[in-house]
Design a protein around this motif. Sequence first.
Motif, PDB file in Angstrom:
ATOM      1  N   ALA A 142       0.817  -1.206   0.000  1.00 29.16           N
ATOM      2  CA  ALA A 142       0.000   0.000   0.000  1.00 29.16           C
ATOM      3  C   ALA A 142       0.856   1.263   0.000  1.00 29.16           C
ATOM      4  O   ALA A 142       0.463   2.299  -0.549  1.00 29.16           O
ATOM      5  CB  ALA A 142      -0.934  -0.001   1.207  1.00 29.16           C
ATOM      6  N   SER A 143       2.025   1.198   0.599  1.00 28.60           N
ATOM      7  CA  SER A 143       2.905   2.357   0.671  1.00 28.60           C
ATOM      8  C   SER A 143       3.794   2.491  -0.565  1.00 28.60           C
ATOM      9  O   SER A 143       4.587   3.424  -0.658  1.00 28.60           O
ATOM     10  CB  SER A 143       3.791   2.270   1.922  1.00 28.60           C
ATOM     11  OG  SER A 143       4.666   1.150   1.831  1.00 28.60           O
ATOM     12  N   GLY A 144       3.655   1.564  -1.504  1.00 28.22           N
ATOM     13  CA  GLY A 144       4.421   1.636  -2.742  1.00 28.22           C
ATOM     14  C   GLY A 144       5.812   1.064  -2.638  1.00 28.22           C
ATOM     15  O   GLY A 144       6.661   1.323  -3.492  1.00 28.22           O
ATOM     16  N   LYS A 145       6.079   0.279  -1.617  1.00 31.18           N
ATOM     17  CA  LYS A 145       7.402  -0.322  -1.483  1.00 31.18           C
ATOM     18  C   LYS A 145       7.693  -1.233  -2.671  1.00 31.18           C
ATOM     19  O   LYS A 145       6.806  -1.913  -3.174  1.00 31.18           O
ATOM     20  CB  LYS A 145       7.493  -1.118  -0.183  1.00 31.18           C
ATOM     21  CG  LYS A 145       8.866  -1.760   0.040  1.00 31.18           C
ATOM     22  CD  LYS A 145       8.927  -2.504   1.358  1.00 31.18           C
ATOM     23  CE  LYS A 145      10.290  -3.168   1.535  1.00 31.18           C
ATOM     24  NZ  LYS A 145      10.388  -3.914   2.806  1.00 31.18           N
ATOM     25  N   ASP A 146       8.935  -1.239  -3.085  1.00 30.62           N
ATOM     26  CA  ASP A 146       9.327  -2.089  -4.205  1.00 30.62           C
ATOM     27  C   ASP A 146       9.242  -3.558  -3.804  1.00 30.62           C
ATOM     28  O   ASP A 146       9.943  -4.000  -2.894  1.00 30.62           O
ATOM     29  CB  ASP A 146      10.775  -1.800  -4.630  1.00 30.62           C
ATOM     30  CG  ASP A 146      10.945  -0.409  -5.192  1.00 30.62           C
ATOM     31  OD1 ASP A 146       9.982   0.371  -5.102  1.00 30.62           O
ATOM     32  OD2 ASP A 146      12.028  -0.103  -5.706  1.00 30.62           O
TER      33      ASP A 146
END
Length: 444
Positions: free
Chosen positions: A366-370
């Motif tokens: 959700a936080s856009g972590k790779d």
Amino acid sequence: MKKAFLAIAAIALAAGSQAQDSAQAKIPFGGMDLSWINGQNRQKNFPLVVTDKNGETILTGVVLLDGYFNYNFARPKDNTQTISAATGRSNEFTLNQASIGIESNYKNIIGRLWLQTGNSLNIVQEADGSVGRGRNTSTGNLKFIREAAAGYHFNVDHGLNVEMGIFMSYIGLESYVTQENWSYQRSLVCDFTPFYFQGARLQYYPSKKFKTELWLLNGWQSYNSWSKNIGFGNSNYFRPSENVQLVANFYYGNDSKSGTPELSKVRRFHHDNSIVARYHKKDPSQGGITQAAFSLNTHYGFQSGEGVKRKDNYMAGTSLAHRLWFNHNKLAWTVRGGWLTNPGGYLAFIPAAAGNIPNDYDIAIASGKDLKVGELSTTLDIMPNDFVTFRFEYLHRKANMPYFAGAGGTTSQTGFNNDPIDPAWKADLRTSENRVIVGVNFRL
């Protein structure tokens, strides 16, 4: 008189030979043996052929059976194999795909119908959410059709084909049919991309060595459209000789749920390119290594628009494979390595049902972590003839977050999907997995 007759006959034969040579010269990629290429059918003989009285092929029949035993060292209690569109079950014998089909190019008419069943339908076709848009549609009336198309071949240059129907995807190097690939488990970059499209395509062969295709598509691996817009595609194949294949593919479309303001205008772009090269070949009757080749397939894509940022929603990855053939081309050994990242997870497999995924994965995505995943595999193929392949494969994959199924499984605390789920239960996810796959493919 006899000499004159013989002269006329010789001229007629020469003209016939020239016409035959001219016809042969117009066949796209004519005279090339492409059965060694990763993602191509390795058959050279097709016994199920129906011809007319002149010997022209009317129909070609095809039968395909694919089964496997996928041993996952984690031994998940629900026997579910996750993060794979090639294998859906583990630690049990599984019929992956059974398929029959007919194909025809008789008198320039193009017709193709493949029917299918097996476990692969659960992983690929039944996951198509586009059939929830509107009524008079479902996967039920389409999932048993692997491919169905009708069209016409125009004698323009080296060929111009126009077709409409359900097609196998042109994106990615490796095939939906595992028999056509150098490895049983498809590479990550190919497993995360489409396996079918519904739409229309135009294939144009300006020369014997080059093909370009234009596609109009309902959407990204979807039977229906996700929005009011259709998708667009382009595929290009260049084969300067039978030892080299260069490919570049493109896709652009709107593949998010229409009617949701923040997603309805999100656009998706995807590109993949590949090179497959055979750098060694000798007569298969000789001993030792008879062929050697490698393939490199690289992907890049993204989603953007309406607040969705490209830097947080993209996919990039590559897969490099090397293959050796020996024992008169009846044995082959493949080694493959690959890597993929997919921030936002818009193409990634979901490791478990919503609500049952441990919070560290949910929060990270959700936080856009790779999301980063790597893989290594080695495969031994035993090929007694054109029609059967026995495959033995070891695969190791590792991610930067818990992503693969562990011993606790990903279904429920009991491993059964018809038992009530304990509200405190979460899927058992691990950062790595190790598997051994034994597969048998039959194709006639």
